[in-house]
Design a protein around this motif. Structure first.
Motif, PDB file in Angstrom:
ATOM      1  N   PHE A   2       0.836  -1.200   0.000  1.00 21.96           N
ATOM      2  CA  PHE A   2       0.000   0.000   0.000  1.00 21.96           C
ATOM      3  C   PHE A   2       0.874   1.253   0.000  1.00 21.96           C
ATOM      4  N   GLU A   3       1.909   1.254   0.829  1.00 19.21           N
ATOM      5  CA  GLU A   3       2.816   2.406   0.868  1.00 19.21           C
ATOM      6  C   GLU A   3       3.455   2.624  -0.497  1.00 19.21           C
ATOM      7  N   ARG A   4       3.947   1.565  -1.119  1.00 23.33           N
ATOM      8  CA  ARG A   4       4.608   1.708  -2.416  1.00 23.33           C
ATOM      9  C   ARG A   4       3.655   2.301  -3.450  1.00 23.33           C
ATOM     10  N   ALA A   5       2.402   1.833  -3.453  1.00 22.72           N
ATOM     11  CA  ALA A   5       1.423   2.338  -4.423  1.00 22.72           C
ATOM     12  C   ALA A   5       1.140   3.823  -4.197  1.00 22.72           C
ATOM     13  N   VAL A   6       0.936   4.216  -2.943  1.00 21.34           N
ATOM     14  CA  VAL A   6       0.637   5.622  -2.637  1.00 21.34           C
ATOM     15  C   VAL A   6       1.840   6.505  -2.944  1.00 21.34           C
ATOM     16  N   MET A   7       3.026   6.045  -2.572  1.00 23.84           N
ATOM     17  CA  MET A   7       4.234   6.852  -2.792  1.00 23.84           C
ATOM     18  C   MET A   7       4.503   7.052  -4.288  1.00 23.84           C
ATOM     19  N   LEU A   8       4.436   5.972  -5.062  1.00 22.34           N
ATOM     20  CA  LEU A   8       4.686   6.091  -6.500  1.00 22.34           C
ATOM     21  C   LEU A   8       3.657   7.009  -7.156  1.00 22.34           C
ATOM     22  N   TRP A   9       2.403   6.872  -6.758  1.00 23.17           N
ATOM     23  CA  TRP A   9       1.346   7.691  -7.334  1.00 23.17           C
ATOM     24  C   TRP A   9       1.524   9.164  -6.987  1.00 23.17           C
ATOM     25  N   THR A  10       1.990   9.447  -5.775  1.00 25.09           N
ATOM     26  CA  THR A  10       2.095  10.834  -5.312  1.00 25.09           C
ATOM     27  C   THR A  10       3.275  11.561  -5.959  1.00 25.09           C
ATOM     28  N   LEU A  11       4.291  10.822  -6.358  1.00 26.85           N
ATOM     29  CA  LEU A  11       5.445  11.436  -7.015  1.00 26.85           C
ATOM     30  C   LEU A  11       5.046  12.103  -8.333  1.00 26.85           C
ATOM     31  N   ASP A  12       5.733  13.184  -8.667  1.00 28.57           N
ATOM     32  CA  ASP A  12       5.630  13.767  -9.995  1.00 28.57           C
ATOM     33  C   ASP A  12       6.034  12.698 -11.018  1.00 28.57           C
ATOM     34  N   PRO A  13       5.348  12.598 -12.181  1.00 29.66           N
ATOM     35  CA  PRO A  13       5.651  11.529 -13.140  1.00 29.66           C
ATOM     36  C   PRO A  13       7.126  11.413 -13.523  1.00 29.66           C
ATOM     37  N   ALA A  14       7.824  12.538 -13.717  1.00 27.26           N
ATOM     38  CA  ALA A  14       9.248  12.470 -14.078  1.00 27.26           C
ATOM     39  C   ALA A  14      10.082  11.956 -12.907  1.00 27.26           C
TER      40      ALA A  14
END
Length: 317
Positions: free
Chosen positions: A73-85
């Motif tokens: 869950f953390e990995r999904a939220v963190m990756l999603w929250t990052l700017d795409p680049a």
């Protein structure tokens, strides 16, 4: 003169930041609140939330999420929250590390991102890691893999629709000759795949198919059973010409394995939701006769499942 009406349903980053801070406060974390906000905000909105959160609470939102969440869950939220680049820079770095090495991810990023986006990824990579992506790819690969991957991550393809049909015919002939000779790492073979625009390459591969009776990937598949380089070469061609087919395969293999490959599943959902997820969902349904959200719900659970399913509906939110 009539006054302009300001939409009242547009979420304010100040409100979102405040609600997220509340989700981290008190006994336990309110994961449902985190999902209800972040999974329904686009990249520009998420960037604003991060800025407001940092200014208001003197803490990076990503660090707060890292402290409060865990596991898939953390990995999904963190990756999603990052700017795409930033996200692609992080994924690229993970892909060049010894224990998380994954050339497939480098191919995905180099071949499915538009030229300017790939350039921004490389800028973000340098800003974060104080070296170039090309340096790390060169250091952590060798032989034919390096010969293919280095120009892929270095290129800046023309993005227009212009096609030279004479060039398509001549380069289809070159590709066919090299395939017939099994010269899969030939300089011209790699040059064509790593420098031509996607429109030009599409015309070349269509001509290859029509002239020689087989799609190039079908010819390569006959040889690629135990050859990692050829498997990667096929992935390059699929990512450049039919990206939803590649991502459907990654999802199918991630879900259908003995034990889910959460890394692959999370990567595809978080990186493609704002790009071509509708096409990927159609491809998945066509190939597997089950909607992607149902397949994911069957194979995951809890907050991780809720986050992924919310992202799959992001375009409808």
């Amino acid at each position: 003169m009539a006054s302009l009406k300001v939409p009242t349903n547009v979420p304010r980053p100040e409100d979102d930041a405040e609600q997220l801070h509340k989700a981290f406060s008190g006994w336990g974390t309110n994961e449902k609140l985190i999902i209800s906000i972040l999974a329904h905000r686009n990249a520009a909105q998420r960037s604003l939330i991060r800025s407001v959160y940092a200014a208001t609470y003197n803490e990076d939102l990503l660090k707060a999420l890292d402290k409060e969440l865990s596991s898939d869950f953390e990995r999904a939220v963190m990756l999603w929250t990052l700017d795409p680049a930033e996200r692609d820079a992080y994924l690229s770095k993970e892909s060049t590390k010894m224990f998380t090495k994954n050339n497939w991810v480098l191919v995905e990023i180099a071949c499915t991102r538009p030229a300017l986006e790939l350039f921004k990824v490389k800028q973000a990579y340098q800003a974060r890691y104080k070296k170039s992506l090309e340096e790390d790819v060169a250091q952590h690969t060798s032989g034919d893999l390096r010969k293919l991957l280095l120009p892929l991550v270095s290129t800046f393809r023309y993005e227009g629709d212009d096609v030279n049909m004479m060039l398509a015919r001549s380069e289809a002939k070159i590709l066919h000759e090299k395939v017939s000779e099994k010269a899969y790492s030939d300089d011209d073979f790699i040059r064509i795949l790593t420098t031509r625009s996607k429109a030009q390459l599409g015309a070349t591969l269509n001509h290859y198919n029509n002239e020689y009776g087989n799609a190039i990937n079908k010819n390569l598949k006959e040889e690629s059973d135990d050859n990692d380089y050829l498997k990667l070469l096929r992935a390059v061609i699929t990512c450049l010409t039919y990206p939803e087919k590649h991502f459907e395969k990654v999802l199918r293999l991630s879900i259908n394995k003995m034990g889910t490959d959460e890394w692959g599943l999370t990567r595809v959902v978080t990186t493609r939701t704002e790009v071509d997820m509708e096409r990927i969902k159609e491809e998945y349904q066509r190939r597997n006769s089950i909607p992607l959200d149902r397949a994911i719900a069957k194979d995951t659970s809890g907050d991780y499942e809720d986050m992924l399913v919310a992202l799959l509906g992001h375009g409808d939110a």
